[in-house]
Write an enzyme that holds these catalytic residues in place. Structure first.
Site, short mmCIF file in Angstrom:
data_model
loop_
_atom_site.label_atom_id
_atom_site.label_comp_id
_atom_site.label_asym_id
_atom_site.label_seq_id
_atom_site.Cartn_x
_atom_site.Cartn_y
_atom_site.Cartn_z
CD GLU A 1 10.84 6.67 26.95
OE1 GLU A 1 12.10 7.07 26.90
OE2 GLU A 1 10.25 5.53 26.26
N GLY B 1 7.09 1.42 22.91
CA GLY B 1 8.11 0.44 23.13
C GLY B 1 7.56 -0.80 23.48
CD GLU C 1 6.89 9.90 20.81
OE1 GLU C 1 7.41 9.07 19.77
OE2 GLU C 1 7.40 10.16 21.88
CG ASN D 1 14.03 9.27 21.67
OD1 ASN D 1 15.28 9.68 22.48
ND2 ASN D 1 13.24 8.92 22.49
CD1 TRP D 2 18.80 6.32 18.05
CD2 TRP D 2 20.72 7.16 18.09
NE1 TRP D 2 19.31 6.52 16.75
CE2 TRP D 2 20.51 6.78 16.76
CE3 TRP D 2 22.11 7.80 18.30
CZ2 TRP D 2 21.52 7.23 15.71
CZ3 TRP D 2 23.23 7.70 17.47
CH2 TRP D 2 22.73 7.48 16.00
CE LYS D 3 12.78 5.56 23.57
NZ LYS D 3 11.49 4.85 24.21
CG HIS E 1 10.08 10.87 25.13
ND1 HIS E 1 9.55 9.75 25.65
CD2 HIS E 1 10.01 10.43 23.82
CE1 HIS E 1 9.53 8.60 25.14
NE2 HIS E 1 9.88 9.09 23.68
N GLY F 1 11.70 5.12 18.22
CA GLY F 1 12.65 4.66 19.39
C GLY F 1 13.44 3.38 18.83
N GLY F 2 12.96 2.28 19.41
CA GLY F 2 13.53 1.01 19.18
C GLY F 2 14.18 0.65 17.75
CB SER G 1 5.36 0.03 18.05
OG SER G 1 5.64 -0.16 19.75
C1 PEP Z 1 9.95 6.93 21.37
O1 PEP Z 1 10.70 6.58 22.26
O2 PEP Z 1 9.48 7.96 20.90
C2 PEP Z 1 9.26 5.84 20.45
C3 PEP Z 1 8.36 5.91 19.84
O3 PEP Z 1 9.71 4.58 21.03
P1 PEP Z 1 9.33 3.16 20.32
O4 PEP Z 1 9.58 3.43 18.70
O5 PEP Z 1 10.22 2.19 20.58
O6 PEP Z 1 8.10 2.79 20.28
#
Ligand code: PEP
Length: 251
Positions: free
Chosen positions: A97, A173, A167, A9-11, A95, A234-235, A213
């Site tokens: 967010e 994050g 999640e 997920n590149w947000k 998601h 994500g990251g 994470s």
């Molecule tokens: C996400 O945005 O779905 C996520 C899991 O982010 P991260 O891996 O950065 O925690």
């Protein structure tokens, strides 16, 4: 056997050129991987160009959201069939967010999921508890409400086009990953909930991803759990080498 899904997920990151460059870098790093469904989710503006670069490879393209209507006077929205038209095969829905900042509810998740399935997309439906909910021992109740609402009125057959992403909000994050056992406990609960809401064979077949994470150095432990069928990242999905390190977890 459930084929694992590793989704990035590149947000709200990456221009079109950064996104296409990353996919071009990723392709050779994952070319030999046939045991994993690989998905990247760039911003809307990059979807079509990323899909062109990914065409013919084992990399699938997802949008990060969609609307539930096919067309009409809905300024700013994007319909699932337009995501298909842009080359997407998947869409992330609900998601945390979007729930936190954009008013997404289980009801809107449900409408979006049904529309995505109708358009022929695979919906990656996200659920997860906040830290306060975990600390007040309501994790299972929260997940049950999110999935009961989010998957309401779906036919059992349409669950083939659904992937669930668990999640925990406190792990997104933050660098804090749920322990393998903490994640497995919730994944196992989700699988038994799907059996209750639909049926046992649907529950056995559905892929349940962990997100929060995930990195190349913790993915193996998570993937060794019986009910963890992949990761939403994500990251660590923003760089080709670290995302490839997660995709190639079994090497
Ligand atoms: C996400 O945005 O779905 C996520 C899991 O982010 P991260 O891996 O950065 O925690």
């Amino acid at each position: 056997m459930r084929t694992p899904v590793i989704a990035g997920n590149w947000k709200l990151f990456k221009t079109i050129s950064e996104a296409t460059t990353m996919v071009a870098e990723l392709k050779p790093l994952v070319a030999g991987t046939s045991h994993v469904e690989i998905v990247v989710a760039p911003v809307f503006t990059a979807l079509s160009r990323v899909a062109d670069v990914a065409a013919g490879s084992n990399i699938h393209v997802a949008a990060q959201d969609c609307y539930w209507e096919e067309e009409g006077a809905y300024t700013g929205e994007v319909a699932p069939k337009l995501l298909k038209d842009a080359g997407c095969s998947h869409v992330i829905i609900g998601h945390s967010e979007r729930r936190q900042y954009f008013g997404e509810t289980d009801k809107t998740v449900n409408r979006k999921t049904r529309a995505a399935i109708t358009a022929g997309l695979t919906a990656i439906v996200c659920v997860g508890e906040t830290l306060a909910e975990r600390e007040s021992d309501t994790t299972f109740a929260v997940i049950e409400a999110q999935l009961t609402g989010g998957l309401a009125d779906l036919s059992t057959g349409s669950l083939k086009q659904v992937v669930i992403a668990y999640e925990p909000v406190w792990a997104i994050g933050t660098g804090k990953t749920a322990s393998d056992a903490q994640a497995q406990e919730v994944h196992s609960f989700i699988r038994s909930l799907i059996a209750r809401l639909f049926d046992r064979s649907t529950a056995e077949a559905i892929r349940i991803l962990y997100g929060g994470s995930v990195k190349p150095d913790n993915v193996r432990g998570l993937m060794s759990q019986a009910d963890i069928d992949g990761a939403l990242v994500g990251g660590a999905s923003l760089k080709a080498d670290s995302f490839a390190g997660i995709v190639n977890f079994a090497d």
